[in-house]
Write an enzyme that holds these catalytic residues in place. Structure first.
Site, short mmCIF file in Angstrom:
data_model
loop_
_atom_site.label_atom_id
_atom_site.label_comp_id
_atom_site.label_asym_id
_atom_site.label_seq_id
_atom_site.Cartn_x
_atom_site.Cartn_y
_atom_site.Cartn_z
N GLY A 143 48.64 39.02 41.57
CA GLY A 143 48.03 40.56 41.25
C GLY A 143 48.19 41.36 42.58
O GLY A 143 48.40 41.02 43.39
N GLN B 154 46.61 49.05 47.20
CA GLN B 154 47.35 47.97 48.08
C GLN B 154 48.61 48.49 48.49
O GLN B 154 49.16 47.85 49.88
CB GLN B 154 47.62 46.76 47.78
CG GLN B 154 45.93 45.87 47.48
CD GLN B 154 46.20 44.69 47.07
OE1 GLN B 154 46.31 44.55 45.52
NE2 GLN B 154 46.21 43.62 47.80
N CYS C 241 43.50 37.19 49.11
CA CYS C 241 43.92 38.55 48.92
C CYS C 241 45.44 39.00 49.91
O CYS C 241 45.14 38.64 50.93
CB CYS C 241 42.88 39.78 49.22
SG CYS C 241 43.37 41.18 49.08
N LEU C 242 46.25 39.40 49.30
CA LEU C 242 47.71 39.88 50.00
C LEU C 242 47.07 40.78 51.17
O LEU C 242 47.77 40.83 51.95
CB LEU C 242 48.54 40.57 49.10
CG LEU C 242 49.15 39.33 48.08
CD1 LEU C 242 50.20 40.22 47.04
CD2 LEU C 242 49.98 38.18 48.78
N HIS D 124 39.37 41.08 40.60
CA HIS D 124 39.87 41.18 42.08
C HIS D 124 40.69 42.56 41.90
O HIS D 124 40.33 43.60 43.10
CB HIS D 124 40.57 39.98 42.54
CG HIS D 124 41.00 40.07 43.80
ND1 HIS D 124 40.72 39.48 44.88
CD2 HIS D 124 42.03 40.82 44.45
CE1 HIS D 124 41.26 39.84 45.78
NE2 HIS D 124 42.22 40.68 45.70
N GLU D 125 41.53 42.85 40.90
CA GLU D 125 42.17 44.12 41.04
C GLU D 125 41.56 45.32 40.75
O GLU D 125 41.82 46.31 41.31
CB GLU D 125 43.60 43.72 40.07
CG GLU D 125 44.42 42.64 40.42
CD GLU D 125 44.85 42.39 41.96
OE1 GLU D 125 44.90 43.42 42.59
OE2 GLU D 125 45.03 41.21 42.28
N HIS E 192 39.76 46.43 43.60
CA HIS E 192 40.63 47.18 44.80
C HIS E 192 40.89 48.66 44.47
O HIS E 192 40.66 49.46 44.98
CB HIS E 192 41.98 46.75 44.52
CG HIS E 192 42.28 45.47 45.62
ND1 HIS E 192 42.25 45.59 47.08
CD2 HIS E 192 43.00 44.32 45.45
CE1 HIS E 192 42.57 44.38 47.65
NE2 HIS E 192 42.92 43.69 46.59
CO CO Z 1 43.45 41.65 46.86
#
Ligand code: CO
Length: 170
Positions: free
Chosen positions: A46, A51, A93-94, A135-136, A139
């Site tokens: 995701g 991000q 997390c990226l 999670h998204e 963000h």
């Molecule tokens: Co993340």
């Protein structure tokens, strides 16, 4: 489609609140397509618009790494309408490369929002998908998964987080 640079920990944009999308114009359509290309390139599940430095309330999920043969999901203006249960699972997390931690989150979540056609959608997620939704959406509110860790654990990770932030500004 373009692969966008993913902002990493220490970048102030990750702490910003995304704005509600009022018009699904070509900018939003392109953003969603680019985010899908970006998450696939990065090998993630995701990605939230913040991000990639876009303060629009959009997240995407590519379920193929989960073995689910479905099209990627694009959710605009998402909100959590229901959560149930609890699950402990490792999460990463990226935007915080190289770090993953076990975290308790609701086991099931129902999210409402709109899709790229402007139609209302209600999505139920369980397990990894529930976690990805939560999670998204975090963000899009400027929240990172590490914010949910116990203060003692965050203290332990402080040096590694500083290191990620330092690499970013190099
Ligand atoms: Co993340």
């Amino acid at each position: 489609m373009a692969i966008l640079p993913i902002r990493t920990y220490g970048d102030p944009v990750l702490r910003k609140q995304a704005n509600e999308v009022t018009d699904i114009d070509e900018i939003i359509v392109k953003l969603a397509a680019d985010m899908i290309a970006t998450v696939r390139h990065a090998g993630g599940i995701g990605l939230a618009a913040t991000q990639v430095g876009a303060l629009s309330s959009v997240f995407i999920i590519d379920p193929t790494p989960l073995g689910i043969e479905e099209k990627p999901l694009v959710v605009i203006n998402p909100r959590i309408v229901e959560t149930a249960g609890e699950a402990l699972r490792e999460e990463g997390c990226l935007s915080i490369p190289g770090l993953s931690e076990e975290l308790v989150r609701p086991a099931t979540v129902v999210v409402e929002g709109i899709d790229l056609d402007g139609d209302g959608v209600a999505l139920e997620g369980t397990e990894v998908l529930a976690r990805a939704f939560l999670h998204e959406i975090d963000h899009l509110n400027g929240v990172l998964f590490i914010d949910h860790l116990k203060p003692g654990r965050r203290e332990v990770l402080r040096r590694r987080l500083r290191e990620i932030a330092r690499k970013r500004s190099e």
